[in-house]
Design a protein around this motif. Sequence first.
Motif, mmCIF file in Angstrom:
data_model
loop_
_atom_site.group_PDB
_atom_site.id
_atom_site.type_symbol
_atom_site.label_atom_id
_atom_site.label_comp_id
_atom_site.label_asym_id
_atom_site.label_seq_id
_atom_site.Cartn_x
_atom_site.Cartn_y
_atom_site.Cartn_z
ATOM 1 N N ALA A 25 9.812 6.581 -7.820
ATOM 2 C CA ALA A 25 8.773 6.839 -7.515
ATOM 3 C C ALA A 25 8.033 5.817 -6.237
ATOM 4 C CB ALA A 25 7.592 7.480 -8.357
ATOM 5 N N VAL A 26 7.763 4.759 -6.792
ATOM 6 C CA VAL A 26 7.321 3.671 -5.962
ATOM 7 C C VAL A 26 8.025 3.559 -4.673
ATOM 8 C CG1 VAL A 26 7.150 1.284 -5.765
ATOM 9 C CG2 VAL A 26 6.282 2.222 -7.694
ATOM 10 N N ASN A 27 9.359 3.344 -4.645
ATOM 11 C CA ASN A 27 10.106 3.327 -3.530
ATOM 12 C C ASN A 27 9.955 4.460 -2.697
ATOM 13 O OD1 ASN A 27 11.193 0.819 -4.119
ATOM 14 N ND2 ASN A 27 12.932 1.826 -5.205
ATOM 15 N N ARG A 28 9.872 5.500 -3.125
ATOM 16 C CA ARG A 28 9.488 6.832 -2.271
ATOM 17 C C ARG A 28 8.001 7.000 -1.732
ATOM 18 N NH1 ARG A 28 12.304 11.020 -6.603
ATOM 19 N NH2 ARG A 28 14.442 10.543 -6.122
ATOM 20 N N ALA A 29 7.310 6.357 -2.297
ATOM 21 C CA ALA A 29 5.699 6.135 -2.021
ATOM 22 C C ALA A 29 5.354 5.249 -0.946
ATOM 23 C CB ALA A 29 4.831 5.908 -3.272
ATOM 24 N N LEU A 30 6.281 4.212 -0.963
ATOM 25 C CA LEU A 30 6.345 3.114 -0.013
ATOM 26 C C LEU A 30 7.229 3.406 1.268
ATOM 27 C CD1 LEU A 30 6.667 0.027 -2.385
ATOM 28 C CD2 LEU A 30 4.321 0.971 -1.198
ATOM 29 N N GLU B 4 0.823 -1.282 0.165
ATOM 30 C CA GLU B 4 0.051 0.004 -0.187
ATOM 31 C C GLU B 4 0.997 1.234 0.170
ATOM 32 O OE1 GLU B 4 -3.379 2.129 2.817
ATOM 33 O OE2 GLU B 4 -3.268 0.071 2.768
ATOM 34 N N ILE B 5 0.536 2.167 -0.823
ATOM 35 C CA ILE B 5 1.340 3.521 -1.061
ATOM 36 C C ILE B 5 0.806 4.229 0.115
ATOM 37 C CG2 ILE B 5 1.205 5.731 -2.141
ATOM 38 C CD1 ILE B 5 0.762 3.905 -4.677
ATOM 39 N N LYS B 6 2.133 4.712 0.894
ATOM 40 C CA LYS B 6 2.097 5.577 2.362
ATOM 41 C C LYS B 6 1.815 7.067 1.855
ATOM 42 C CE LYS B 6 4.524 1.933 4.604
ATOM 43 N NZ LYS B 6 5.550 1.476 5.339
ATOM 44 N N LYS B 7 2.410 7.575 0.715
ATOM 45 C CA LYS B 7 2.438 8.996 0.726
ATOM 46 C C LYS B 7 2.655 9.230 -0.847
ATOM 47 C CE LYS B 7 7.296 9.350 1.728
ATOM 48 N NZ LYS B 7 8.319 9.905 2.535
ATOM 49 N N THR B 8 2.324 10.447 -1.160
ATOM 50 C CA THR B 8 2.541 10.952 -2.721
ATOM 51 C C THR B 8 3.971 10.896 -2.865
ATOM 52 O OG1 THR B 8 0.366 12.034 -2.561
ATOM 53 C CG2 THR B 8 1.893 12.768 -4.506
ATOM 54 N N ALA B 9 4.219 10.545 -3.851
ATOM 55 C CA ALA B 9 5.838 10.773 -4.350
ATOM 56 C C ALA B 9 5.894 11.031 -5.813
ATOM 57 C CB ALA B 9 6.417 9.426 -3.861
ATOM 58 N N THR B 10 6.977 11.509 -6.091
ATOM 59 C CA THR B 10 7.530 11.990 -7.486
ATOM 60 C C THR B 10 8.892 11.425 -7.661
ATOM 61 O OG1 THR B 10 7.338 13.841 -9.041
ATOM 62 C CG2 THR B 10 8.039 14.276 -6.853
ATOM 63 N N GLU C 51 12.678 17.603 -18.257
ATOM 64 C CA GLU C 51 13.768 17.894 -19.179
ATOM 65 C C GLU C 51 13.346 16.940 -20.616
ATOM 66 O OE1 GLU C 51 15.978 20.269 -19.040
ATOM 67 O OE2 GLU C 51 15.207 20.882 -17.112
ATOM 68 N N SER C 52 13.927 17.362 -21.617
ATOM 69 C CA SER C 52 13.934 16.606 -22.718
ATOM 70 C C SER C 52 14.568 15.029 -22.651
ATOM 71 C CB SER C 52 14.659 17.193 -23.817
ATOM 72 O OG SER C 52 14.562 16.301 -25.127
ATOM 73 N N SER C 53 13.749 13.941 -23.103
ATOM 74 C CA SER C 53 14.189 12.677 -22.868
ATOM 75 C C SER C 53 13.965 12.017 -21.499
ATOM 76 C CB SER C 53 15.621 12.466 -23.324
ATOM 77 O OG SER C 53 15.711 12.882 -24.680
ATOM 78 N N ASP C 54 13.293 12.651 -20.774
ATOM 79 C CA ASP C 54 12.870 12.179 -19.534
ATOM 80 C C ASP C 54 11.604 12.178 -19.052
ATOM 81 O OD1 ASP C 54 13.215 11.587 -16.489
ATOM 82 O OD2 ASP C 54 13.984 13.489 -15.989
ATOM 83 N N ILE C 55 11.101 11.741 -18.032
ATOM 84 C CA ILE C 55 9.694 11.478 -17.546
ATOM 85 C C ILE C 55 9.334 11.765 -16.084
ATOM 86 C CG2 ILE C 55 9.534 8.875 -17.245
ATOM 87 C CD1 ILE C 55 6.769 8.788 -18.444
ATOM 88 N N GLN C 56 8.460 12.475 -15.838
ATOM 89 C CA GLN C 56 7.945 12.882 -14.470
ATOM 90 C C GLN C 56 6.849 11.883 -14.281
ATOM 91 O OE1 GLN C 56 6.130 16.510 -13.135
ATOM 92 N NE2 GLN C 56 8.119 16.764 -11.815
ATOM 93 N N ILE C 57 7.120 11.240 -12.960
ATOM 94 C CA ILE C 57 6.225 10.193 -12.481
ATOM 95 C C ILE C 57 5.714 10.737 -10.997
ATOM 96 C CG2 ILE C 57 5.424 7.802 -11.640
ATOM 97 C CD1 ILE C 57 6.056 7.825 -14.652
ATOM 98 N N ILE C 58 4.342 10.880 -10.936
ATOM 99 C CA ILE C 58 3.767 11.051 -9.683
ATOM 100 C C ILE C 58 2.901 10.072 -9.277
ATOM 101 C CG2 ILE C 58 2.209 12.695 -8.244
ATOM 102 C CD1 ILE C 58 3.206 14.954 -10.492
ATOM 103 N N ILE C 59 2.969 9.435 -8.069
ATOM 104 C CA ILE C 59 2.096 8.263 -7.726
ATOM 105 C C ILE C 59 1.449 8.748 -6.379
ATOM 106 C CG2 ILE C 59 2.451 5.809 -6.631
ATOM 107 C CD1 ILE C 59 4.585 5.381 -8.479
ATOM 108 N N ASN D 29 -2.810 5.803 -8.290
ATOM 109 C CA ASN D 29 -3.127 6.853 -9.145
ATOM 110 C C ASN D 29 -1.888 7.297 -9.558
ATOM 111 O OD1 ASN D 29 -5.994 6.809 -8.919
ATOM 112 N ND2 ASN D 29 -5.835 8.140 -7.131
ATOM 113 N N VAL D 30 -1.493 7.411 -10.749
ATOM 114 C CA VAL D 30 -0.252 7.756 -11.498
ATOM 115 C C VAL D 30 -0.513 8.862 -12.624
ATOM 116 C CG1 VAL D 30 1.820 6.963 -12.737
ATOM 117 C CG2 VAL D 30 0.643 5.429 -11.296
ATOM 118 N N LYS D 31 0.207 9.892 -12.449
ATOM 119 C CA LYS D 31 0.493 11.069 -13.369
ATOM 120 C C LYS D 31 1.684 10.996 -14.063
ATOM 121 C CE LYS D 31 -0.405 15.797 -14.717
ATOM 122 N NZ LYS D 31 -0.393 17.143 -14.332
ATOM 123 N N ALA D 32 1.856 11.010 -15.413
ATOM 124 C CA ALA D 32 3.111 10.667 -15.942
ATOM 125 C C ALA D 32 3.198 11.778 -16.879
ATOM 126 C CB ALA D 32 2.994 9.556 -16.565
#
Length: 97
Positions: free
Chosen positions: A81-86, A2-8, A13-21, A61-64
């Motif tokens: 992001a998962v490791n931070r959220a957990l 179970e996710i404990k907190k929102t994490a990003t 930047e170009s060639s990257d992706i921002q993930i918010i869980i 819930n994931v925003k990418a």
Amino acid sequence: MEIKKTATAGTLESSDIQIIIDKGSDGIKIQLDSDVKKEFGEQIESVIRQTLVANHIDQANVKAVDKGALDCVIKARTLAAVNRALDIADKPSWEVL
């Protein structure tokens, strides 16, 4: 797990992706914003979903926000992001790598 907190993870930047869980209650929901969504949206969402499932996440819930990231970058950002959220960023699950 179970996710404990929102994490990003990631940048805008170009060639990257921002993930918010964030916590979810109805399976895995992915909101993707990408200039190449028409061509690669299904693949991007698949990599995110597979990474979450490998980490035993079934409610999220994931925003990418994609800026042209390769699959390996998408996986790495999702995993971070998962490791931070957990709240296990200091003790990751190496077996899922």
